[in-house]
Design an enzyme around this catalytic site. Sequence first.
Site, PDB file in Angstrom:
ATOM      1  CB  CYS A  27       0.281  -9.538  -1.063  1.00  0.00           C
ATOM      2  SG  CYS A  27      -0.842 -10.687  -0.213  1.00  0.00           S
ATOM      3  CE1 TYR A  71       5.005  -7.214  12.029  1.00  0.00           C
ATOM      4  CE2 TYR A  71       7.146  -8.280  12.080  1.00  0.00           C
ATOM      5  CZ  TYR A  71       6.356  -7.186  12.342  1.00  0.00           C
ATOM      6  OH  TYR A  71       6.889  -6.073  12.912  1.00  0.00           O
ATOM      7  CD  GLU A  97      -5.934  -7.048  -1.025  1.00  0.00           C
ATOM      8  OE1 GLU A  97      -5.172  -6.403  -1.755  1.00  0.00           O
ATOM      9  OE2 GLU A  97      -5.702  -7.247   0.183  1.00  0.00           O
ATOM     10  CB  ALA A 128       2.928  -8.635  17.653  1.00  0.00           C
TER      11      ALA A 128
END
Length: 132
Positions: free
Chosen positions: A87, A50, A57, A48
């Site tokens: 990302c 973030y 990965e 939660a």
Amino acid sequence: MDTVLQELIDAAQAAMHNAYCPYSGYSVGAAVMSANGDIYTGCNVESASYGATVCAERAALCAATVAGARALSAVAVVSSGSTPYPCGICRQMLSELAPEAVVFMKGRDGRIIQASVKELLPYAFELNDNKP
């Protein structure tokens, strides 16, 4: 498909099923292979808060590192979405821990995309030797 690649993709797919992604609904699994053929897996684990979220990965790279694997030759990333690309943070980690690895990416359409780490991050950040 080559059996080693299939084994790597299957390991990433299995890891993806363990993803904890209640916020995005976007599950990802990753598998990294050492030069001697050992496979280490990871999945995304959301929070939660973030910023505390861990990508698949990076989880797989950390598992390999904990096990002492240093020469990583291949990486597979499998996602439930249509864009299975690592990302930016994961690309940076790959450039440090698996710079010579081949990366295989598979999204929900089943197509496998192949790239080198250098193709994914051509200008990776590197600390220089000019320390004060």
